[in-house]
Scaffold this motif. Structure first.
Motif, short mmCIF file in Angstrom:
data_model
loop_
_atom_site.label_atom_id
_atom_site.label_comp_id
_atom_site.label_asym_id
_atom_site.label_seq_id
_atom_site.Cartn_x
_atom_site.Cartn_y
_atom_site.Cartn_z
N MET A 247 0.84 -1.19 0.00
CA MET A 247 0.00 0.00 0.00
C MET A 247 0.88 1.25 0.00
SD MET A 247 -2.97 -1.53 0.13
CE MET A 247 -4.27 -0.40 0.64
N GLU A 248 0.38 2.31 -0.65
CA GLU A 248 1.16 3.54 -0.75
C GLU A 248 0.19 4.72 -0.88
OE1 GLU A 248 4.56 5.59 -3.66
OE2 GLU A 248 3.50 3.78 -4.29
N ILE A 249 0.55 5.83 -0.27
CA ILE A 249 -0.18 7.08 -0.48
C ILE A 249 0.54 7.85 -1.57
CG2 ILE A 249 -0.84 9.30 0.51
CD1 ILE A 249 -1.12 7.89 3.20
N VAL A 250 -0.21 8.23 -2.59
CA VAL A 250 0.38 9.00 -3.70
C VAL A 250 -0.29 10.36 -3.76
CG1 VAL A 250 0.97 6.94 -5.04
CG2 VAL A 250 -1.26 8.03 -5.39
N TYR A 251 0.49 11.35 -4.19
CA TYR A 251 0.01 12.72 -4.31
C TYR A 251 0.12 13.14 -5.77
CZ TYR A 251 0.41 12.85 0.77
OH TYR A 251 0.28 12.59 2.11
N TRP A 252 -0.97 13.70 -6.31
CA TRP A 252 -0.99 14.05 -7.72
C TRP A 252 0.14 15.01 -8.08
CZ3 TRP A 252 -1.97 12.49 -12.20
CH2 TRP A 252 -2.07 13.35 -13.29
N ASN A 253 0.45 15.95 -7.21
CA ASN A 253 1.52 16.90 -7.52
C ASN A 253 2.87 16.22 -7.69
OD1 ASN A 253 -0.06 19.20 -7.63
ND2 ASN A 253 0.20 19.67 -5.47
N ASP A 254 3.03 15.03 -7.10
CA ASP A 254 4.28 14.27 -7.24
C ASP A 254 4.24 13.35 -8.45
OD1 ASP A 254 5.24 15.46 -4.93
OD2 ASP A 254 4.50 13.84 -3.64
N ILE A 255 3.14 12.59 -8.60
CA ILE A 255 3.12 11.57 -9.65
C ILE A 255 2.80 12.13 -11.02
CG2 ILE A 255 2.51 9.73 -8.04
CD1 ILE A 255 -0.35 9.91 -8.97
N LYS A 256 2.27 13.35 -11.11
CA LYS A 256 1.97 13.89 -12.44
C LYS A 256 3.23 14.08 -13.26
CE LYS A 256 1.86 18.77 -11.05
NZ LYS A 256 1.00 19.97 -10.90
N ASP A 257 4.38 14.19 -12.59
CA ASP A 257 5.65 14.33 -13.30
C ASP A 257 6.08 13.02 -13.95
OD1 ASP A 257 5.82 16.99 -12.53
OD2 ASP A 257 6.89 16.52 -10.68
N MET A 258 5.44 11.89 -13.54
CA MET A 258 5.74 10.59 -14.15
C MET A 258 5.08 10.45 -15.52
SD MET A 258 5.02 8.30 -10.75
CE MET A 258 5.00 6.78 -11.69
N ILE A 259 4.09 11.30 -15.78
CA ILE A 259 3.35 11.22 -17.03
C ILE A 259 4.19 11.89 -18.13
CG2 ILE A 259 1.19 11.76 -18.18
CD1 ILE A 259 0.31 10.48 -15.72
N LYS A 260 4.43 11.19 -19.20
CA LYS A 260 5.19 11.76 -20.31
C LYS A 260 4.37 12.90 -20.95
CE LYS A 260 7.66 7.51 -21.44
NZ LYS A 260 7.93 6.49 -22.48
N PRO A 261 5.03 13.96 -21.36
CA PRO A 261 4.31 15.07 -21.99
C PRO A 261 3.45 14.63 -23.17
CG PRO A 261 6.55 15.73 -21.50
CD PRO A 261 6.46 14.26 -21.22
N SER A 262 3.89 13.59 -23.89
CA SER A 262 3.13 13.14 -25.07
C SER A 262 1.83 12.50 -24.67
CB SER A 262 3.96 12.13 -25.87
OG SER A 262 4.28 11.01 -25.06
N ASN A 263 1.71 12.09 -23.40
CA ASN A 263 0.47 11.45 -22.92
C ASN A 263 -0.48 12.43 -22.28
OD1 ASN A 263 1.18 8.92 -23.76
ND2 ASN A 263 2.05 8.31 -21.78
N VAL A 264 -0.02 13.65 -22.07
CA VAL A 264 -0.84 14.64 -21.38
C VAL A 264 -1.57 15.49 -22.40
CG1 VAL A 264 -0.86 16.58 -19.79
CG2 VAL A 264 0.74 14.69 -19.42
N HIS A 265 -2.88 15.49 -22.31
CA HIS A 265 -3.72 16.28 -23.22
C HIS A 265 -4.58 17.20 -22.42
CE1 HIS A 265 -2.51 13.44 -26.33
NE2 HIS A 265 -2.86 12.46 -25.52
#
Length: 270
Positions: A247-265
């Motif tokens: 189990m893990e607590i994730v924060y959007w402000n941290d994990i959004k950087d894992m998203i490649k720019p090409s996948n972000v629309h």
């Protein structure tokens, strides 16, 4: 073998737990939640209460398109095979009257609580947590006054951080600071956690997942695993289960950087 060009969501989990989105309020973060739901994939999605803020909607109707986008994301996930459990909370208690009818909409089921078995065979009790809040349960008018005060603090917080941003300072949560510094608030959180863990142990569960107090946390209390998924008003946090049961607590402000720019629309619902 031909190459698979299908884009897979970069955030893949066995289960995801989110709570306290408070859709229908100006303080919610629907864009962040919609983006998180878009870019994560899971077998089970638990909505651990207060996703829709019925209290606020009854007094002042506020529902922009961004809030609808979150609901559509959830519906899209259910259509694509994700099992969704909507666990009712105190702010969306209008849904509790439907629980006795065992209401199901495709892969979406409305419940007051649920049981989740992790990949490493631990049995977790899933509940929003308001039933363990004495103020919410027995002094509803006090809870409503506190809710108004909290919304007011969030509004002040928004102007405060706009000013900080112009001066080049990072985001600072006034309400989070108050909860951690004011002794009564700290004591309330501690007593809430102990009460939830005690009930979990009494019922024979290995752990509990809850929300309600807008305080993401993972700890062990007297042998019981206590997990709080946080909120999508300030922290934009979720509790996730990996495929090995971790189990893990994730924060959007941290994990959004894992998203490649090409996948972000731009926000667009499938």
């Amino acid at each position: 073998m031909p190459k698979d060009n299908t884009q897979r969501p970069p955030l893949r989990y066995r289960s995801v737990f989110i709570s306290d989105a408070h859709l229908g309020t100006a303080g919610s973060q629907p864009e962040a939640l919609s983006s998180f739901l878009k870019h994560c994939e899971c077998e089970k999605l638990y909505l651990v209460g207060d996703i829709i803020d019925g209290w606020r909607l009854r007094s002042t109707f506020f529902w922009p398109q961004e809030h609808t986008n979150v609901i559509r994301r959830i519906l899209t996930k259910s259509r694509r095979g994700t099992q969704v459990y909507y666990v009712t909370g105190n702010h969306d208690d209008f849904l509790r009257k439907f629980v006795d009818y065992e209401l199901k909409m495709g892969n979406i089921q409305i419940v007051n609580d649920a049981v989740h078995v992790t990949a490493d065979d631990r049995k977790l009790f899933i509940i929003h947590g308001d039933l363990f809040d004495v103020v919410t349960r027995y002094h509803r008018w006090v809870a409503r006054i506190g809710d108004v005060a909290y919304v007011t603090l969030l509004r002040v917080n928004r102007y405060f951080n706009n000013a900080r941003a112009r001066l080049g300072y990072p985001y600072f949560s006034l309400s989070a600071y108050a909860k951690h510094k004011v002794k009564s608030a700290v004591n309330f959180i501690s007593e809430f956690e102990k009460a939830v863990a005690h009930e979990c142990r009494r019922r024979g569960f290995d752990g509990v997942v809850c929300g309600h107090i807008h305080h993401a946390e993972m700890k062990t209390i007297e042998g019981v695993s206590y997990y709080n998924s946080g909120d999508w008003v300030e922290s934009a946090s979720a509790l996730v289960e990996h495929f090995d049961g971790r189990m893990e607590i994730v924060y959007w402000n941290d994990i959004k950087d894992m998203i490649k720019p090409s996948n972000v629309h731009p926000l667009r619902v499938a």
